[in-house]
Enzyme design. Structure first.
Site, mmCIF file in Angstrom:
data_model
loop_
_atom_site.group_PDB
_atom_site.id
_atom_site.type_symbol
_atom_site.label_atom_id
_atom_site.label_comp_id
_atom_site.label_asym_id
_atom_site.label_seq_id
_atom_site.Cartn_x
_atom_site.Cartn_y
_atom_site.Cartn_z
ATOM 1 N N VAL A 12 -14.577 -4.521 7.405
ATOM 2 C CA VAL A 12 -14.563 -3.154 7.948
ATOM 3 C C VAL A 12 -15.507 -2.216 7.206
ATOM 4 O O VAL A 12 -15.843 -1.145 7.705
ATOM 5 C CB VAL A 12 -13.131 -2.553 7.956
ATOM 6 C CG1 VAL A 12 -12.208 -3.349 8.858
ATOM 7 C CG2 VAL A 12 -12.569 -2.430 6.547
ATOM 8 N N TYR B 232 -6.656 4.959 -5.284
ATOM 9 C CA TYR B 232 -5.736 4.710 -4.161
ATOM 10 C C TYR B 232 -5.247 6.029 -3.569
ATOM 11 O O TYR B 232 -5.328 6.242 -2.357
ATOM 12 C CB TYR B 232 -4.553 3.863 -4.656
ATOM 13 C CG TYR B 232 -3.678 3.351 -3.527
ATOM 14 C CD1 TYR B 232 -4.088 2.268 -2.741
ATOM 15 C CD2 TYR B 232 -2.451 3.933 -3.245
ATOM 16 C CE1 TYR B 232 -3.298 1.803 -1.704
ATOM 17 C CE2 TYR B 232 -1.660 3.467 -2.210
ATOM 18 C CZ TYR B 232 -2.086 2.390 -1.441
ATOM 19 O OH TYR B 232 -1.291 1.941 -0.410
HETATM 20 N N1 LIG Z 1 2.601 -2.916 0.691
HETATM 21 C C1 LIG Z 1 2.899 -1.677 0.316
HETATM 22 O O1 LIG Z 1 3.811 -1.477 -0.499
HETATM 23 C C2 LIG Z 1 2.165 -0.511 0.897
HETATM 24 C C3 LIG Z 1 2.652 0.786 0.658
HETATM 25 C C4 LIG Z 1 1.974 1.861 1.202
HETATM 26 C C5 LIG Z 1 0.825 1.643 1.956
HETATM 27 N N2 LIG Z 1 0.376 0.373 2.151
HETATM 28 C C6 LIG Z 1 -0.833 0.199 2.946
HETATM 29 O O2 LIG Z 1 -0.549 -0.654 4.047
HETATM 30 C C7 LIG Z 1 -1.700 -1.420 4.365
HETATM 31 C C8 LIG Z 1 -1.361 -2.891 4.347
HETATM 32 O O3 LIG Z 1 -0.849 -3.224 3.074
HETATM 33 P P1 LIG Z 1 -0.379 -4.699 2.701
HETATM 34 O O4 LIG Z 1 0.535 -4.564 1.562
HETATM 35 O O5 LIG Z 1 0.035 -5.411 3.931
HETATM 36 O O6 LIG Z 1 -1.757 -5.266 2.145
HETATM 37 P P2 LIG Z 1 -2.366 -6.726 2.109
HETATM 38 O O7 LIG Z 1 -3.200 -6.795 0.897
HETATM 39 O O8 LIG Z 1 -1.313 -7.759 2.326
HETATM 40 O O9 LIG Z 1 -3.294 -6.697 3.409
HETATM 41 C C9 LIG Z 1 -4.527 -6.067 3.424
HETATM 42 C C10 LIG Z 1 -5.452 -6.927 4.252
HETATM 43 O O10 LIG Z 1 -6.724 -6.283 4.329
HETATM 44 C C11 LIG Z 1 -7.705 -7.296 4.294
HETATM 45 N N3 LIG Z 1 -8.987 -6.734 3.872
HETATM 46 C C12 LIG Z 1 -9.384 -6.401 2.612
HETATM 47 N N4 LIG Z 1 -10.644 -5.961 2.621
HETATM 48 C C13 LIG Z 1 -11.075 -6.016 3.910
HETATM 49 C C14 LIG Z 1 -12.294 -5.703 4.547
HETATM 50 N N5 LIG Z 1 -13.347 -5.253 3.857
HETATM 51 N N6 LIG Z 1 -12.382 -5.877 5.891
HETATM 52 C C15 LIG Z 1 -11.331 -6.353 6.600
HETATM 53 N N7 LIG Z 1 -10.150 -6.689 6.036
HETATM 54 C C16 LIG Z 1 -10.028 -6.517 4.703
HETATM 55 C C17 LIG Z 1 -7.169 -8.324 3.310
HETATM 56 O O11 LIG Z 1 -7.793 -9.588 3.473
HETATM 57 C C18 LIG Z 1 -5.689 -8.325 3.660
HETATM 58 O O12 LIG Z 1 -5.376 -9.318 4.624
HETATM 59 C C19 LIG Z 1 -2.770 -1.023 3.365
HETATM 60 O O13 LIG Z 1 -3.575 -0.012 3.923
HETATM 61 C C20 LIG Z 1 -1.961 -0.486 2.202
HETATM 62 O O14 LIG Z 1 -2.681 0.414 1.396
HETATM 63 C C21 LIG Z 1 1.017 -0.717 1.642
#
Ligand SMILES: NC(=O)c1ccc[n+]([C@@H]2O[C@H](COP(=O)([O-])OP(=O)(O)OC[C@H]3O[C@@H](n4cnc5c(N)ncnc54)[C@H](O)[C@@H]3O)[C@@H](O)[C@H]2O)c1
Length: 255
Positions: free
Chosen positions: A67, A159
């Site tokens: 992305v 972040y």
């Molecule tokens: N898990 C939590 O506790 C939490 C809390 C608040 C917000 N979030 C947000 O929710 C979203 C998902 O979190 P998650 O925990 O499922 O994360 P995750 O790390 O499991 O998933 C993130 C995905 O993004 C992909 N990714 C990374 N760089 C990329 C790129 N350049 N192009 C395309 N894909 C790419 C990764 O391969 C991964 O599959 C994120 O935006 C995160 O910041 C998560």
């Protein structure tokens, strides 16, 4: 499955769909009748998500996509249009984690990487997908932010800054594209039980003790609980919501 459901007749792109919240959103969208493009830099992981959707009787295609690269974001949009003929929903969920550090200690390259994926990625995907959403008669863009868009934790300037910026990006896009019938909101999850978090904290017990205790339920969210909110924002049930942040944080911010 395609003919009924809260997202019947819609096509959606979900970025970061290989695991965690993005995979849960892909599965729930497909259960509700959407055609889903599971996009991720981890192409094999995106394939696994698309396979799981198909196994459950839904429609999905995998797309290997970075992305943070305009050409790659554009190709994902073109692939979605080729497969489903239209785009109604874009979920900018992809993000990276670069590690705990204050601005003094943070590598400049890590700052740049975080901004490139977490923020510029949402811009680039929106830049290429919004014209298609307008052409489809309107739809919904969802940027996945965080409770840490609202409050800070030690060692997270990259972040907190990128997630906070997504909320303002959504508001600005909402203003620009209301006339095109494009609603733009953020979804802010609280601590969520994803593979990434379990690995980061060294097991379910430790992540529950360290992150779960910050919610009023003493646990993390299941990814599916976040996906339910994404279904709402993607569907016409949220037709009067734009420029808003939907906080799904188990009361993290309530005290
Ligand atoms: N898990 C939590 O506790 C939490 C809390 C608040 C917000 N979030 C947000 O929710 C979203 C998902 O979190 P998650 O925990 O499922 O994360 P995750 O790390 O499991 O998933 C993130 C995905 O993004 C992909 N990714 C990374 N760089 C990329 C790129 N350049 N192009 C395309 N894909 C790419 C990764 O391969 C991964 O599959 C994120 O935006 C995160 O910041 C998560």
């Amino acid at each position: 499955m395609a003919g009924r459901g809260r997202l019947a007749g819609k096509a959606a792109i979900v970025t970061g769909a290989a695991g965690g919240i993005g995979r849960a959103i892909s599965l729930r969208f497909a259960e509700e009748g959407a055609g889903v493009v599971a996009a991720d830099i981890d192409g094999a992981g995106a394939e696994r998500t698309a396979g799981a959707v198909a196994e459950a009787g839904g429609r999905a295609m995998a797309c290997a996509c970075d992305v943070s690269q305009s050409r790659s974001a554009k190709a994902a949009v073109e692939a979605a249009l080729k497969r489903f003929g239209a785009i109604h929903v874009l979920v900018n969920n992809a993000a990276i984690w670069v590690g705990d550090a204050s601005v003094v200690d943070l590598d400049e390259a890590d700052w740049q990487r975080a901004v490139a994926v977490n923020l510029t990625g949402a811009f680039l995907m929106s830049k290429h997908a919004v014209p298609a959403i307008i052409a489809a008669g309107g739809g919904s863009v969802i940027h996945v932010a965080s409770q840490l868009a609202h409050v800070a934790r030690p060692g997270r300037p990259w972040y907190c800054a990128t997630k906070g910026a997504l909320i303002q990006l959504a508001r600005a896009m909402a203003v620009d594209h209301a006339a095109g019938r494009v609603r733009v909101n953020t979804l802010s999850p609280g601590p969520t039980l994803t593979e990434k978090n379990i690995a980061l904290y060294g097991g379910i017990e430790r992540v529950t003790a360290e992150m779960g205790g910050r919610t009023l339920f003493n646990r993390l969210a299941e990814p599916r609980e976040i996906a339910e909110a994404a279904v709402f924002l993607a569907s016409d049930e949220s037709s009067f919501m734009t420029g808003a942040d939907l906080l799904v944080d188990g009361g993290y911010l309530a005290r």
